[in-house]
Enzyme design. Sequence first.
Site, PDB file in Angstrom:
ATOM      1  N   ARG A 114      -9.957  -4.102 -42.846  1.00  0.00           N
ATOM      2  CA  ARG A 114      -9.182  -3.234 -43.748  1.00  0.00           C
ATOM      3  C   ARG A 114      -7.994  -4.046 -44.241  1.00  0.00           C
ATOM      4  O   ARG A 114      -7.160  -4.461 -43.441  1.00  0.00           O
ATOM      5  CB  ARG A 114      -8.715  -1.981 -43.000  1.00  0.00           C
ATOM      6  CG  ARG A 114      -7.766  -1.059 -43.787  1.00  0.00           C
ATOM      7  CD  ARG A 114      -8.432  -0.510 -45.036  1.00  0.00           C
ATOM      8  NE  ARG A 114      -7.660   0.573 -45.622  1.00  0.00           N
ATOM      9  CZ  ARG A 114      -6.633   0.411 -46.468  1.00  0.00           C
ATOM     10  NH1 ARG A 114      -6.250  -0.818 -46.791  1.00  0.00           N
ATOM     11  NH2 ARG A 114      -6.006   1.450 -46.969  1.00  0.00           N
TER      12      ARG A 114
ATOM     13  N   GLU B 297     -10.469   5.267 -53.981  1.00  0.00           N
ATOM     14  CA  GLU B 297     -11.638   5.634 -53.196  1.00  0.00           C
ATOM     15  C   GLU B 297     -12.893   5.662 -54.070  1.00  0.00           C
ATOM     16  O   GLU B 297     -12.815   5.799 -55.294  1.00  0.00           O
ATOM     17  CB  GLU B 297     -11.433   7.019 -52.564  1.00  0.00           C
ATOM     18  CG  GLU B 297     -10.256   7.107 -51.623  1.00  0.00           C
ATOM     19  CD  GLU B 297     -10.481   6.364 -50.330  1.00  0.00           C
ATOM     20  OE1 GLU B 297     -11.663   6.116 -49.976  1.00  0.00           O
ATOM     21  OE2 GLU B 297      -9.489   6.014 -49.666  1.00  0.00           O
TER      22      GLU B 297
ATOM     23  N   ARG C  14     -11.169  -0.663 -37.151  1.00  0.00           N
ATOM     24  CA  ARG C  14     -11.241  -1.766 -38.108  1.00  0.00           C
ATOM     25  C   ARG C  14     -10.082  -2.736 -37.893  1.00  0.00           C
ATOM     26  O   ARG C  14      -8.990  -2.345 -37.481  1.00  0.00           O
ATOM     27  CB  ARG C  14     -11.201  -1.231 -39.543  1.00  0.00           C
ATOM     28  CG  ARG C  14     -12.347  -0.315 -39.890  1.00  0.00           C
ATOM     29  CD  ARG C  14     -12.218   0.253 -41.298  1.00  0.00           C
ATOM     30  NE  ARG C  14     -10.995   1.042 -41.452  1.00  0.00           N
ATOM     31  CZ  ARG C  14     -10.684   1.724 -42.555  1.00  0.00           C
ATOM     32  NH1 ARG C  14     -11.508   1.695 -43.600  1.00  0.00           N
ATOM     33  NH2 ARG C  14      -9.582   2.420 -42.625  1.00  0.00           N
TER      34      ARG C  14
END
Length: 278
Positions: free
Chosen positions: A78, A86, A120
Amino acid sequence: MQITTNTLTRLTRALAAMGSVLCLASVAACDQLATGLGQGGSSSQSETAVSFRATVVGVSDGDTLTVLDATDQQHTIRLAEIDAPERGQPWGDRSRQALSALVFGQRVSVQQTDTDRYGRVVARVFGDGLDVNRAMVKDGHAWAYRQYLTDQTLLATEARARSERRGLWSMSDAQTVPPWDWRQGVRLGQARLNEGGTRRELRNRAPAQPVQSLLSHRAEPADGLSSSGGSFTCSGKRYCRQMSSCEEAHYYLQVCGVSSLDGNSDGEPCEMLCGTAG
């Protein structure tokens, strides 16, 4: 002269602060400073961060990618301090494509700064002298992520992209919704949708019928109407044998006041007819 770690850290912080001032005059200065600190820099963050080389094998969206390290172990990365549109949001696909064009199939340097709640690796990513996180903001494919921002120079980089209407900033104001607001709106909309669906389900559901004993009488509507939709009138009947139904007996007792139908005064007329005889 020997320079201690604390002294070096203070010097680095001072340099970063001076760089923030330079950003007001030149975004290029921000880029040069960030790249220098990111690659082989001496900041305390770099000294403690986990760094490794890896190959980018997947790009999920404009701020998330997948890499394989030297041992072929897969990591989801990330990108730190930025937030891209998004999927499903305006410019979401183009942001993903832009990140893919920058790093897909490339060897990159991953400098981990954190691990998020999804497991992540949160990191700054560099490839061929390029600060990938900054490049996404600079080209108008991502926002500086205010909530997690430590590199304040990214705000100046974003402001420059906005003023030059690069990338997503070429869209209308109504379309340039920060991803954190977009996600909140989606969650709120989904909650309302779920709530509306539950209400519709309750409205459409047939009303539950009470379980009724064969020995109990059916409740008589207060207006004296029978369940079949007919009506009764007070016509002089006085005895249970004259009643055509339990509903009619209730009508004569309650509306017409024929108390002779309730011999034991318990409020139940014609108990043999209505199936309530003890």
